[in-house]
Write an enzyme that holds these catalytic residues in place. Structure first.
Site, PDB file in Angstrom:
ATOM      1  N   ASP A   1      49.925  24.584  69.310  1.00 26.19           N
ATOM      2  CA  ASP A   1      50.080  26.107  69.546  1.00 26.19           C
ATOM      3  C   ASP A   1      50.850  26.655  68.137  1.00 26.19           C
ATOM      4  OD1 ASP A   1      50.655  28.795  70.564  1.00 26.19           O
ATOM      5  OD2 ASP A   1      50.285  27.840  72.391  1.00 26.19           O
TER       6      ASP A   1
ATOM      7  N   HIS B   1      42.426  58.219  60.392  1.00 26.07           N
ATOM      8  CA  HIS B   1      41.363  56.958  60.148  1.00 26.07           C
ATOM      9  C   HIS B   1      41.875  55.915  59.377  1.00 26.07           C
ATOM     10  CE1 HIS B   1      37.821  55.367  58.570  1.00 26.07           C
ATOM     11  NE2 HIS B   1      38.208  55.657  57.552  1.00 26.07           N
TER      12      HIS B   1
ATOM     13  N   HIS C   1      49.802  51.755  39.083  1.00 30.36           N
ATOM     14  CA  HIS C   1      48.361  52.097  38.623  1.00 30.36           C
ATOM     15  C   HIS C   1      47.820  53.102  39.430  1.00 30.36           C
ATOM     16  CE1 HIS C   1      46.791  48.341  40.871  1.00 30.36           C
ATOM     17  NE2 HIS C   1      46.899  49.202  41.939  1.00 30.36           N
TER      18      HIS C   1
ATOM     19  N   SER D   1      54.495  43.150  62.257  1.00 34.76           N
ATOM     20  CA  SER D   1      53.826  42.372  61.164  1.00 34.76           C
ATOM     21  C   SER D   1      54.737  41.397  60.716  1.00 34.76           C
ATOM     22  CB  SER D   1      53.672  43.230  60.068  1.00 34.76           C
ATOM     23  OG  SER D   1      52.279  44.114  60.330  1.00 34.76           O
TER      24      SER D   1
ATOM     25  N   HIS E   1      50.402  48.427  47.147  1.00 32.85           N
ATOM     26  CA  HIS E   1      49.595  47.565  46.534  1.00 32.85           C
ATOM     27  C   HIS E   1      49.322  46.151  46.926  1.00 32.85           C
ATOM     28  CE1 HIS E   1      46.394  46.369  43.802  1.00 32.85           C
ATOM     29  NE2 HIS E   1      47.376  45.182  43.752  1.00 32.85           N
TER      30      HIS E   1
ATOM     31  N   TYR F   1      46.297  43.780  49.391  1.00 37.97           N
ATOM     32  CA  TYR F   1      46.216  42.449  49.389  1.00 37.97           C
ATOM     33  C   TYR F   1      46.121  41.521  50.575  1.00 37.97           C
ATOM     34  CZ  TYR F   1      44.369  42.829  44.500  1.00 37.97           C
ATOM     35  OH  TYR F   1      43.896  43.352  43.663  1.00 37.97           O
TER      36      TYR F   1
HETATM   37  C1  HEM Z   1      40.131  43.493  40.778  1.00 39.22           C
HETATM   38  C2  HEM Z   1      40.897  43.959  41.492  1.00 39.22           C
HETATM   39  C3  HEM Z   1      41.566  45.335  41.812  1.00 39.22           C
HETATM   40  C4  HEM Z   1      41.901  46.494  40.749  1.00 39.22           C
HETATM   41  C5  HEM Z   1      41.900  45.947  39.190  1.00 39.22           C
HETATM   42  C6  HEM Z   1      42.176  47.447  41.521  1.00 39.22           C
HETATM   43  C7  HEM Z   1      42.552  48.671  41.014  1.00 39.22           C
HETATM   44  C8  HEM Z   1      42.884  49.822  41.594  1.00 39.22           C
HETATM   45  C9  HEM Z   1      43.460  51.113  40.879  1.00 39.22           C
HETATM   46  C10 HEM Z   1      43.936  51.086  39.353  1.00 39.22           C
HETATM   47  C11 HEM Z   1      43.435  51.957  41.910  1.00 39.22           C
HETATM   48  C12 HEM Z   1      44.230  53.443  41.785  1.00 39.22           C
HETATM   49  C13 HEM Z   1      43.014  54.334  41.558  1.00 39.22           C
HETATM   50  C14 HEM Z   1      43.710  55.641  41.617  1.00 39.22           C
HETATM   51  O1  HEM Z   1      44.350  56.158  42.513  1.00 39.22           O
HETATM   52  O2  HEM Z   1      43.196  56.523  40.551  1.00 39.22           O
HETATM   53  C15 HEM Z   1      43.216  51.493  43.178  1.00 39.22           C
HETATM   54  C16 HEM Z   1      43.125  52.092  44.362  1.00 39.22           C
HETATM   55  C17 HEM Z   1      43.072  51.192  45.531  1.00 39.22           C
HETATM   56  N1  HEM Z   1      42.606  49.940  45.692  1.00 39.22           N
HETATM   57 FE1  HEM Z   1      42.089  48.698  44.072  1.00 39.22          FE
HETATM   58  N2  HEM Z   1      42.013  47.326  42.915  1.00 39.22           N
HETATM   59  C18 HEM Z   1      41.498  45.916  43.007  1.00 39.22           C
HETATM   60  C19 HEM Z   1      41.103  45.629  44.318  1.00 39.22           C
HETATM   61  C20 HEM Z   1      41.353  46.161  45.284  1.00 39.22           C
HETATM   62  C21 HEM Z   1      41.271  45.400  46.698  1.00 39.22           C
HETATM   63  C22 HEM Z   1      41.048  43.806  46.568  1.00 39.22           C
HETATM   64  C23 HEM Z   1      41.692  46.155  47.529  1.00 39.22           C
HETATM   65  C24 HEM Z   1      41.787  46.088  49.230  1.00 39.22           C
HETATM   66  C25 HEM Z   1      41.425  45.158  49.866  1.00 39.22           C
HETATM   67  C26 HEM Z   1      41.785  47.443  47.075  1.00 39.22           C
HETATM   68  C27 HEM Z   1      42.338  48.708  47.646  1.00 39.22           C
HETATM   69  C28 HEM Z   1      42.452  49.829  47.108  1.00 39.22           C
HETATM   70  C29 HEM Z   1      42.942  50.958  47.827  1.00 39.22           C
HETATM   71  C30 HEM Z   1      43.206  51.287  49.276  1.00 39.22           C
HETATM   72  C31 HEM Z   1      43.021  52.075  46.765  1.00 39.22           C
HETATM   73  C32 HEM Z   1      43.606  53.503  46.945  1.00 39.22           C
HETATM   74  C33 HEM Z   1      44.755  53.681  47.767  1.00 39.22           C
HETATM   75  C34 HEM Z   1      44.761  55.183  47.852  1.00 39.22           C
HETATM   76  O3  HEM Z   1      45.070  55.926  46.800  1.00 39.22           O
HETATM   77  O4  HEM Z   1      44.600  55.636  49.030  1.00 39.22           O
HETATM   78  N3  HEM Z   1      41.780  47.576  45.719  1.00 39.22           N
HETATM   79  N4  HEM Z   1      42.947  50.066  42.913  1.00 39.22           N
HETATM   80 CU   LIG Z   2      46.693  48.870  43.716  1.00 43.87          CU
END
Ligand code: HEM
Ligand SMILES: [Cu+2]
Ligand SMILES: [Cu+2]
Lengths: 535, 384
Positions: free
Chosen positions: A107, A78, A303, A171, A254, A258
């Site tokens: 183009d 998924h 993180h 990509s 990470h 983004y």
């Molecule tokens: C304000 C901005 C953000 C902060 C401070 C932040 C912080 C974090 C942190 C600390 C984790 C790890 C949590 C853990 O595993 O315990 C996390 C996981 C994640 N974040 Fe964010 N995040 C932010 C924005 C975003 C954005 C914009 C996206 C995607 C478009 C995103 C997607 C993800 C994803 C996919 C994970 C999990 C990945 C996984 O373990 O499978 N985050 N984020």
């Molecule tokens: Cu991250």
């Protein structure tokens, strides 16, 4: 030189090739954009049906439908399908369609490579999907593919790795093409600081892509050699370290998240000013904030690894760095709010989705900030709390903005108007159900439910059932979107749309100065007036 | 637009409700049973409230604007598009808030990290899919896996209603027992893949990485039973390796330690006795269910492509000593059971597989014979 020019001129008279072959051999940015978008839509439903399997199994405690191994394959596939098959290709599709039109060029800079990068994507995703039918099942180690667990995958492992290679090449080629286009094909007078925000965010995203995809490819190649060629990068018995993989993966991972959000910011910054009938607030701070977020995204990776056992200095550094991201992210949210402030707003479907994006993305940002605090993340990590976090940043953020973009530009692309009533219905169903689906997951995580489990203790039953019901409604509502897309392509409401489509849109961006649908080669002569209302 | 407002008002109320309603509904983080867990809870509430207030400010402004600054109410668009003062203000204020958060967070982090001056140590080893506990000070050593009632109920199509099983999926056969009010150091590692040990009431989780050691500590104030789960995806039965920690007052804890020691002595005695084949088969059946059935399946049919069948297996129907040796040493994903099972359990399960699950070899093996084979094969059953 003159021969080249002559051949170039010659090309202008060609329309699209006839028949189905047109779509296979096309080098036209609009055709390729369409292919990307339709492929992404198809994968959205494939990945979505996997999510339905997951939510059905989690509907109540006990194992009802699938065995645990298959459940793990579903969560893994998924995520991979949604990330690499749906969200990323959808944004590349938008880039293909919109960037040449927005910068006033005929183009993309590298049209043949453009075709190749699309078909590599298809090959990569098909290869990935084929692992579902292999002995031992599809990869079941989560989309992060952590060793040593991922090395226990059956026959599927080398195929999954090769598929990652293909997706990576696709990509990178896409990224190179976008950079080359933006740097070389802008109309005279379109200086960098006059480019629409969507172009800016994609330019920065493309650099991210080129930087990180080789890192991911490297990481999975090391898995491959560990498994088949007796290396021990990630095996302590041979002097390696399984945690090394996590560092490499998240150095890619990470920025990768983004990659899925920066173009989203670009689309939101494009749509909100049009419906607020006001210029974007703080254009240059938007550009700098995007660049700052992109830069910071490279220095916060661990993180995701607070509980992996890092020295205290590492924990503290990654905590502070992650908290910093909140500042440029906050600037963006404040800017969108200020753009709406004292505007003259109307609420057509694209605007509704964009407003929902700003609000719900902010919720994801809040939980992100909470998880940035390392000691608190010792509780949140790997629970449903983080599942809620990233789904808020991806579904009602990235996916909603893709929907908004669809409604916003479909009339431009097809020359037909979509049915506003069904659009609004789709919006309200989606925005309500997405919150029923994901909001309770915060509670589940805080109450102690780990992520990636196929069955759970009975105290988690109520919220899981509510979440699943939200999931089913959300899934079903998306069929409306499919209907609208098909219906609009076929003629929509029958109303003939103008070039501008939306009131005064041509003041904001160049694509609205072209007729709807636009000519096959967007700008054969460069435009002379550059709109400035978007900034 | 009224609906949007109502919806988001509802959401914010839900968020506000977090603080007060947590006793009745499982909405919020648990306060936990240690000082560290309380500190983390306070930190969590602090950031949560900060987010709620920022949210009210931002969303409030936005919805005010959505209501008043709309074309249908005849509002004319202003044309401003920047304001340096506001932009500086909304960069500086968040920065200050972040600094305010970082200070208590740093303190909590330092506290969590300090494993100095612990009074006892427990080594925790993650296995697919059970936990191994070793008290480094007194040598007590055992494995802890999902209890039988949950295990039966959680099989696909078991027909057993999880609501009828007490502590469904959160119960183990042998819980970890610790004394209260003592600083206990945990060291974590894993045998096969990465696992993660989480008991929410202790306030943290820690990964158990194969080949490496992680440390953490706790000191529980109140006696009680605290439950948790593995939180790092570790394969098929990741959802089925719970953790149960029982914290006891010092005297009860000491009594428990004594009981464990005498149990070890009794176990050694039973290994030297002669066992009847029927006894071994009966005992072997339950050993099989807790240790083998998760991969080789309850009926011994295995899982095509990953886990071989026991039924009609060449090894199980072949030379008995060869089977014992394979099980002692492990093979690929199959763990080395030499150290995991007592000689009695080992002999019992070997005998069971050869005379049950559709096999009828007819022979059996005594615990003493297993012990002999174990010492004859250097390295067999050595976990390190
Ligand atoms: C304000 C901005 C953000 C902060 C401070 C932040 C912080 C974090 C942190 C600390 C984790 C790890 C949590 C853990 O595993 O315990 C996390 C996981 C994640 N974040 Fe964010 N995040 C932010 C924005 C975003 C954005 C914009 C996206 C995607 C478009 C995103 C997607 C993800 C994803 C996919 C994970 C999990 C990945 C996984 O373990 O499978 N985050 N984020
Ligand atoms: Cu991250
Ligand atoms: Cu696990």
């Amino acid at each position: 030189m003159s021969a080249v020019v002559a051949e170039h001129d010659d090309h202008h008279d060609h329309g699209p090739a006839k028949g189905l072959l047109r779509w296979v051999i096309t080098t036209n940015h609009k055709d390729i954009g369409t292919l990307y978008l339709l492929f992404a839509l198809a994968m959205f439903f494939v990945g979505g049906s996997m999510a339905m399997v997951i939510r059905a199994e989690l509907f109540e405690p006990g194992m009802q439908f699938v065995n645990p191994q298959f459940f793990n394959s579903m969560t893994t596939m998924h995520a991979l399908v949604m990330v690499f098959g749906a969200v990323m290709p959808a944004f590349v599709g938008l880039a293909n369609w919109m960037i040449p039109m927005m910068i006033g060029s005929p183009d993309m800079a590298l049209p043949r490579m453009n075709n190749m990068s699309f078909w590599l994507l298809v090959a990569g995703v098909l290869l990935l999907a084929s692992t579902l039918f292999m002995e031992g099942g599809a990869p079941a180690s989560g989309w992060t593919l952590y060793p040593p667990l991922v090395l226990q995958t059956g026959k599927a492992l080398p195929f999954a790795i090769f598929s990652v290679h293909l997706l990576g090449i696709s990509s990178i080629l896409g990224g190179i093409n976008i950079i080359a286009t933006i740097f070389n094909m802008r109309a005279p007078g379109m200086t960098l600081m006059k480019m629409p925000m969507f172009v800016w965010t994609w330019l920065i995203t493309a650099f991210l892509l080129i930087a990180i995809m080789p890192v991911f490819a490297g990481a999975v190649t090391m898995l491959l050699t560990d498994k088949f060629f007796h290396t021990s990068f990630f095996d302590a018995a041979g002097g390696g370290d399984p945690v090394l993989y996590q560092h490499i993966f998240w150095f890619f991972g990470h920025p990768e998240v983004y990659v899925m959000i920066l173009p989203t910011f670009g689309v939101a910054s494009t749509i909100i000013p049009v419906f607020a009938r006001k210029p974007l607030f703080g254009y240059s701070s938007m550009v700098y904030a995007t660049a700052a977020i992109a830069f910071l995204s490279f220095i916060v990776w661990a993180h995701h690894m607070f509980t992996v056992g890092m020295p205290i200095a590492g924990e503290l550094y990654f905590m502070y760095a992650t908290m910093l991201i909140a500042i440029p992210t906050g600037v963006k949210i404040f800017n969108w709010t200020a753009t709406m402030w004292k505007g003259s707003m109307t609420f057509e479907t694209p605007m509704l989705f964009s407003i929902a994006f700003v609000v719900l993305f902010t919720m994801g940002g809040f939980t992100g900030l909470m998880m940035a605090v390392a000691p608190a993340d010792f509780q949140y990590h790997d629970t449903y709390f983080i599942v809620a976090h990233f789904h808020y940043t991806l579904v009602p953020a990235s996916v909603f903005i893709l929907m908004a973009a669809g409604y916003f530009w479909l009339p431009k692309w097809t020359g037909h108007m979509y049915d506003e009533r069904i659009g609004q219905l789709h919006f309200w169903l989606s925005v309500v159900s997405v919150n029923i689906l994901f909001f309770p997951q915060h509670f589940l995580g805080l109450a102690g439910m780990p992520r990636r489990i196929p069955d759970y203790a009975v105290q988690f039953a109520d919220w899981n059932m509510i979440s699943s019901i939200g999931g089913f409604i959300f899934g079903a509502s998306q069929l409306l979107f499919l209907y609208i897309v098909i219906n609009t392509i076929k003629g929509g409401t029958g109303e003939k749309v103008t070039g501008e489509v939306w009131e005064d849109a041509a003041k904001h961006s160049l694509e609205w100065t072209l007729p709807s649908p636009p000519p096959y080669h967007s700008f054969t002569t460069p435009p002379t007036v550059i709109p400035t209302e978007h900034m | 637009m009224k609906k949007t407002k109502q919806l988001f008002a509802g959401l914010i109320l839900m968020a506000l409700g977090l603080g007060t309603a947590q006793a009745e509904y499982t909405l919020n983080l648990m306060k936990g049973a240690t000082k560290v867990s309380h500190d983390i809870y306070d930190l969590h509430m602090l950031i949560l409230w900060i987010c709620v207030f920022i949210g009210i400010g931002v969303f409030g402004t936005m919805f005010y604007s959505i209501y008043h600054h709309r074309k249908s109410r005849g509002h004319k668009a202003a044309q401003f598009h920047e304001n340096t003062t506001v932009e500086i203000i909304w960069t500086i204020i968040p920065t200050l808030i972040l600094i305010g958060m970082a200070i208590p967070a740093t303190k909590a982090m330092m506290e969590l990290d300090d494993v100095q001056e612990s009074e006892m140590s427990i080594k925790v080893t993650g296995h697919q899919w059970k936990w191994e506990y070793e008290y480094l000070d007194n040598g007590i050593h055992f494995f802890s896996s999902l209890d039988e009632a949950s295990n039966k109920a959680r099989q696909v199509g078991s027909g057993i209603d999880p609501f009828t099983v007490e502590n469904y999926l959160l119960e183990v056969d042998k819980p970890l027992v610790i004394p209260t009010k003592k600083k206990i150091r945990f060291v974590f590692t894993a045998k096969d893949v990465i696992h993660s040990w989480w008991v929410p009431d202790l306030g943290w989780k820690k990964d158990a990485n194969p080949g490496f050691i992680n440390e953490s500590w706790t000191s529980v104030d109140v006696p009680g039973t605290y439950r948790g789960q593995c939180t790092e995806l570790c394969g098929k039965d990741h959802g089925f390796m719970p953790i149960v920690v029982i914290a006891m007052n010092e005297p009860e804890y000491n009594a428990w330690v004594e009981k464990q020691k005498s149990a070890v002595a009794a176990e050694a005695g039973s290994a030297s006795k002669q066992w009847a084949k029927e006894e071994l088969i009966a005992k072997g059946k339950s050993v099989y269910e807790t240790n083998c059935s998760s991969c080789h399946m309850a009926d011994g049919a295995g899982l095509a492509g990953t886990f071989p069948a026991i039924k009609a297996s060449k090894v199980v129907t072949g030379d008995i000593n060869a089977q014992v040796k394979l099980m002692l040493d492990g093979k690929g994903m199959m763990p080395a059971f030499g150290k995991m099972l007592s000689p009695v359990d080992f002999a019992a399960v070997v005998t069971f597989t050869r005379n049950g699950l559709g096999n009828a070899v007819g022979d059996s093996i005594q615990p003493s014979a297993v012990q002999a084979l174990q010492s004859a094969t250097p390295g067999a059953g050595k976990n390190e």
